[in-house]
Design an enzyme around this catalytic site. Structure first.
Site, mmCIF file in Angstrom:
data_model
loop_
_atom_site.group_PDB
_atom_site.id
_atom_site.type_symbol
_atom_site.label_atom_id
_atom_site.label_comp_id
_atom_site.label_asym_id
_atom_site.label_seq_id
_atom_site.Cartn_x
_atom_site.Cartn_y
_atom_site.Cartn_z
ATOM 1 N N GLY A 219 0.786 -1.205 0.068
ATOM 2 C CA GLY A 219 -0.088 -0.189 -0.076
ATOM 3 C C GLY A 219 0.667 1.251 0.034
ATOM 4 O O GLY A 219 2.184 1.251 0.366
ATOM 5 N N ASN B 116 -0.903 7.731 -0.315
ATOM 6 C CA ASN B 116 -1.232 8.850 -1.149
ATOM 7 C C ASN B 116 -2.492 9.533 -0.552
ATOM 8 O O ASN B 116 -3.488 8.957 -0.157
ATOM 9 C CB ASN B 116 -1.335 8.571 -2.476
ATOM 10 C CG ASN B 116 -0.097 8.193 -3.248
ATOM 11 O OD1 ASN B 116 0.936 8.488 -2.803
ATOM 12 N ND2 ASN B 116 -0.372 6.850 -4.019
ATOM 13 N N HIS C 295 -2.598 0.582 8.039
ATOM 14 C CA HIS C 295 -1.530 1.123 8.089
ATOM 15 C C HIS C 295 -1.503 2.376 7.229
ATOM 16 O O HIS C 295 -0.928 3.420 7.652
ATOM 17 C CB HIS C 295 -0.570 0.100 7.501
ATOM 18 C CG HIS C 295 0.960 0.484 7.537
ATOM 19 N ND1 HIS C 295 1.838 0.545 8.395
ATOM 20 C CD2 HIS C 295 1.654 1.511 6.356
ATOM 21 C CE1 HIS C 295 2.977 1.192 7.997
ATOM 22 N NE2 HIS C 295 2.933 1.777 6.876
ATOM 23 N N GLU C 296 -2.015 2.270 6.090
ATOM 24 C CA GLU C 296 -1.864 3.589 5.155
ATOM 25 C C GLU C 296 -2.893 4.781 5.677
ATOM 26 O O GLU C 296 -2.712 5.807 5.436
ATOM 27 C CB GLU C 296 -2.387 3.061 3.779
ATOM 28 C CG GLU C 296 -1.528 2.059 3.188
ATOM 29 C CD GLU C 296 0.098 2.071 3.281
ATOM 30 O OE1 GLU C 296 0.323 3.304 3.341
ATOM 31 O OE2 GLU C 296 0.509 1.129 3.176
ATOM 32 N N GLU D 198 7.579 5.702 9.292
ATOM 33 C CA GLU D 198 7.040 4.508 9.289
ATOM 34 C C GLU D 198 6.969 3.841 10.652
ATOM 35 O O GLU D 198 6.051 3.073 10.869
ATOM 36 C CB GLU D 198 7.749 3.555 8.480
ATOM 37 C CG GLU D 198 7.977 3.897 6.886
ATOM 38 C CD GLU D 198 6.535 4.003 6.346
ATOM 39 O OE1 GLU D 198 5.683 3.184 7.035
ATOM 40 O OE2 GLU D 198 6.234 4.450 5.207
ATOM 41 N N TYR E 197 10.456 0.758 10.529
ATOM 42 C CA TYR E 197 9.067 0.248 10.893
ATOM 43 C C TYR E 197 9.045 -0.282 12.325
ATOM 44 O O TYR E 197 8.447 0.190 13.323
ATOM 45 C CB TYR E 197 8.580 -0.726 9.938
ATOM 46 C CG TYR E 197 8.371 -0.262 8.613
ATOM 47 C CD1 TYR E 197 9.256 -0.106 7.589
ATOM 48 C CD2 TYR E 197 6.990 -0.184 8.192
ATOM 49 C CE1 TYR E 197 9.029 0.325 6.330
ATOM 50 C CE2 TYR E 197 6.503 0.245 6.781
ATOM 51 C CZ TYR E 197 7.574 0.499 6.057
ATOM 52 O OH TYR E 197 7.438 0.936 4.680
HETATM 53 N N1 BES Z 1 4.864 4.397 2.517
HETATM 54 C C1 BES Z 1 5.112 3.074 2.485
HETATM 55 C C2 BES Z 1 5.561 2.109 1.244
HETATM 56 C C3 BES Z 1 6.959 2.787 0.668
HETATM 57 C C4 BES Z 1 7.890 3.010 1.472
HETATM 58 C C5 BES Z 1 7.023 3.263 -0.675
HETATM 59 C C6 BES Z 1 9.156 3.622 1.020
HETATM 60 C C7 BES Z 1 8.295 3.666 -1.013
HETATM 61 C C8 BES Z 1 9.078 3.838 -0.135
HETATM 62 C C9 BES Z 1 3.920 2.240 3.055
HETATM 63 O O1 BES Z 1 3.093 2.823 3.946
HETATM 64 C C10 BES Z 1 3.940 1.113 3.535
HETATM 65 O O2 BES Z 1 4.621 0.733 4.367
HETATM 66 N N2 BES Z 1 3.676 -0.202 2.824
HETATM 67 C C11 BES Z 1 3.729 -1.473 3.089
HETATM 68 C C12 BES Z 1 2.426 -2.114 3.941
HETATM 69 C C13 BES Z 1 2.391 -2.049 5.353
HETATM 70 C C14 BES Z 1 1.175 -2.839 6.099
HETATM 71 C C15 BES Z 1 3.669 -2.308 6.180
HETATM 72 C C16 BES Z 1 3.939 -2.340 2.283
HETATM 73 O O3 BES Z 1 3.979 -2.060 1.169
HETATM 74 O O4 BES Z 1 4.643 -3.514 2.459
HETATM 75 ZN ZN ZN Z 2 3.962 3.044 5.833
#
Ligand code: BES
Ligand code: ZN
Length: 608
Positions: A276, A279, A302-303, A325, A390
């Site tokens: 995800g 945006n 999360h998003e 994060e 994270y």
């Molecule tokens: N913002 C991130 C995705 C991201 C991080 C894109 C760094 C580009 C550079 C997003 O919020 C995210 O952390 N997505 C995770 C999902 C989540 C449940 C931990 C993913 O895509 O795995």
């Molecule tokens: Zn994230």
């Protein structure tokens, strides 16, 4: 001049951009983007001004008032930063706006899909700008320290529709001359073209700029939420995300008002490289989360949590990425706790703890990237993306929560968000605010060790989860030939399976992997988490039986969470596996987003 951000050519001395008016023309025949950007600066400026670009051709730069040209040059591309666009603004009349025209057919942010790649009768195009790819869509101050408002006109084929992480204003016919000098009316107003118009009134960091164009339909699923997706998945998606409003309310109770008005969801084609992406006003999601269990809701939680932590308060640079994060992972788990219960939140914490330990192990030769605030000079954020920000970030905040107690921590969090909303801040600002609002905290927690130290601090804590412990025990019994029984796995969804399989990996032999699959059909699971976790394990143990399934999977999905382990397992397991990985990549490269292409290429070159 002092750099503001190691990932941007923006300097601390000239004014930053505050508004961009964009016209973008998408050409699906040539997979290219042509556009103009009218940048407004925070103050009139003369002399040199640097902007970020990557893979952009700059056609012109002019003063929009006098229409006189502004001298400019483009530096040779730096592999991480891209090319610096150096402008010389006239010394006699300081300018507060600049009009640029540009085009690209190799943007690192933009993925064009043919109808067959989009699994649709229509083509598709979408962007992914985090961390530093906005500069590959239009010239900008591509640092999260610079917040911008924008307006956008997207000129697209009239058979398609466009969505943006912005407020939709109109879908209408193109108007002559609005494309400006670089987009003649013969193109802009050609038959079969339509314009979609958007406004973004809340100031955002450039990495949150996003659009998608394709055959997109929608269903309303709540008072401020719509699911957008292709017609084949929209109904399933609407069912999957039906609980979204409940999560927004839980978030508001914990973190204060939801400030973005709408919270829509867009389900992208299978190639979307992330689970995800937060945006604003419209979260982007991979279709692989739609499967009728708790995992889809977790990604949405999360998003959604980023609406407060990340989008309202943004990391000033990528060195402070944990502020985005780590805080979001903490907030996500608080939301999950409200809507799915304590045990599910604890299981997620347990999975996170395991991931943190594994990641620290992976970085053992490069401990810098186990710091909460690493030095990222010369480092591409995509190359060092990991669970550290994270999960170590989560652990830090959870440690503070344990110290002060939840009620105090909740008050602190709310105050933190309302104090810094719509600002971009660094780690030091957070620490100062913490010390000011929780007097004496620095005597109770070694804040410096947490922020500047490597590895996992001694006062981090392994979460207690009954389900997590049970699964670890079951996994340890596997060595002695014991598999979990049908009754034990009956309640498992992807998170339980993933945890179980990960805990096995150390010393399983191929016949055991085959036996497990014969019983539970994991390699055929419709659940991508389960399937990929199993294939990774089986291929790593040397089972060639699964090469064909790995190939099918890698040709279907572009989410990097699946590409990374599968390509790595193949490239590492044998000469044959390596050759297979290379062939699959050569055949599927165009089905992956440019960011994912970069990641796979670096895996393959590491195991060359
Ligand atoms: N913002 C991130 C995705 C991201 C991080 C894109 C760094 C580009 C550079 C997003 O919020 C995210 O952390 N997505 C995770 C999902 C989540 C449940 C931990 C993913 O895509 O795995
Ligand atoms: Zn994230």
């Amino acid at each position: 001049m002092a750099p503001l951000d190691p990932h941007s050519y923006a300097d601390g001395e000239s004014p930053l951009t505050t508004h961009v008016a964009l016209t973008l023309y998408l050409d699906f025949a040539t997979c290219s983007l042509h556009g103009s950007a009218l940048l407004t600066l925070s103050a009139p400026h003369s002399g040199p001004l640097s902007l970020d670009t990557r893979s952009l051709t700059i056609h012109s730069a002019i003063d929009p008032t006098s229409l006189s040209p502004i001298p400019f040059s483009l530096s040779p591309p730096d592999p991480v930063l891209g090319s610096r666009l150096s402008l010389s603004l006239p010394s006699e009349t300081p300018l507060s706006s600049i009009l640029l025209s540009f085009s690209t057919s190799s943007s690192s942010a933009l993925h064009f899909l043919s109808p067959s790649q989009a699994a649709s009768p229509f083509p598709y195009a979408y962007t992914q700008c985090q961390s530093i790819h906005a500069r590959s869509l239009f010239p900008c101050h591509d640092t999260p320290a610079a917040r911008i408002r924008f307006s956008a006109l997207l000129n697209i084929p009239s058979s398609l529709s466009a969505v943006m992480a912005a407020r939709h204003h109109a879908r209408r016919d193109p108007i002559p001359s609005e494309g400006g000098l670089s987009l003649p009316d013969s193109l802009w107003c050609a038959p079969g073209r339509i314009v979609e118009q958007f406004f973004m009134e809340q100031p955002i960091p450039p990495y949150l700029f996003a659009f998608a164009v394709g055959h997109i339909v929608f269903r309303d699923i709540g008072p401020r939420t719509r699911v957008y997706a292709g017609p084949d998945v929209v109904d399933e998606a609407a069912r999957e995300f039906a609980g979204t409003e409940e999560m927004i309310r839980a978030g508001e109770k914990l973190f204060g008002p939801y400030d973005w008005e709408r919270f829509d969801l867009l389900v992208l084609p299978m190639s979307f490289p992330y689970g995800g992406m937060e945006n604003p006003r419209m979260v982007f999601l991979t279709p692989t989360v739609i499967k009728g269990d708790a995992a889809g809701a977790q990604v949405v939680a999360h998003e959604l949590a980023h609406s407060w932590t990340g989008n309202l308060i943004t990391n000033k640079t990528n060195e402070d990425f944990w502020l985005n994060e780590g805080f979001t992972t903490y907030a996500e788990r608080r939301i999950v706790e409200v809507v799915q219960g304590e045990e599910r939140a604890a299981l997620n914490m347990g999975i996170g703890w395991r991931g943190l330990n594994r990641t620290v192990e992976r970085f053992r030769d490069n401990m810098e990237f186990t710091k909460l605030k690493p030095c990222m000079q010369g480092v591409d954020p995509d190359d060092v993306y990991s669970e550290i920000p994270y999960e170590k970030g989560f652990q830090f905040l959870w440690r503070i929560e344990r110290q002060v107690g939840r009620p105090v921590f909740d008050e602190f969090t709310k105050k933190y968000i309302s104090t810094f909303k719509f600002q971009s801040i660094d780690t030091e600002t957070f620490i100062d605010f913490l010390k000011a609002n929780v007097p004496g905290i620095e005597n109770q927690i070694d804040l410096r060790l947490w922020v500047e130290g490597t590895g996992i601090p001694p006062d981090a804590m392994e979460p207690v989860s009954a389900v997590y412990n049970k699964i670890k025990t079951l996994a340890s019994e596997f060595k002695n030939g014991q598999m979990p029984g049908e009754d034990e796995v009956a309640q498992w969804d992807s998170q339980e399976w993933e945890l179980y399989l990960e805990n096995l990996s150390a010393n399983v032999d191929p016949s055991q992997a085959l036996a497990l699959d014969a019983r539970y059909r994991l390699s055929e699971s419709r659940d991508w988490e389960v399937k990929v976790a199993f294939l990774e394990l089986a291929i790593s143990t040397g089972c060639k039986e699964y090469y064909a399934e790995a190939e099918r999977s890698l040709k279907q999905v572009g989410r990097m969470k699946y590409l990374r382990p599968l390509y790595t397992a193949l490239a590492k397991c044998s000469e044959e596996g390596k050759m297979l990985a290379r062939r699959i990549y050569a055949e599927s490269r165009n089905c992956y987003h440019p960011i994912a292409q970069g990641v796979v290429e670096s895996i393959l070159s590491k195991h060359a």
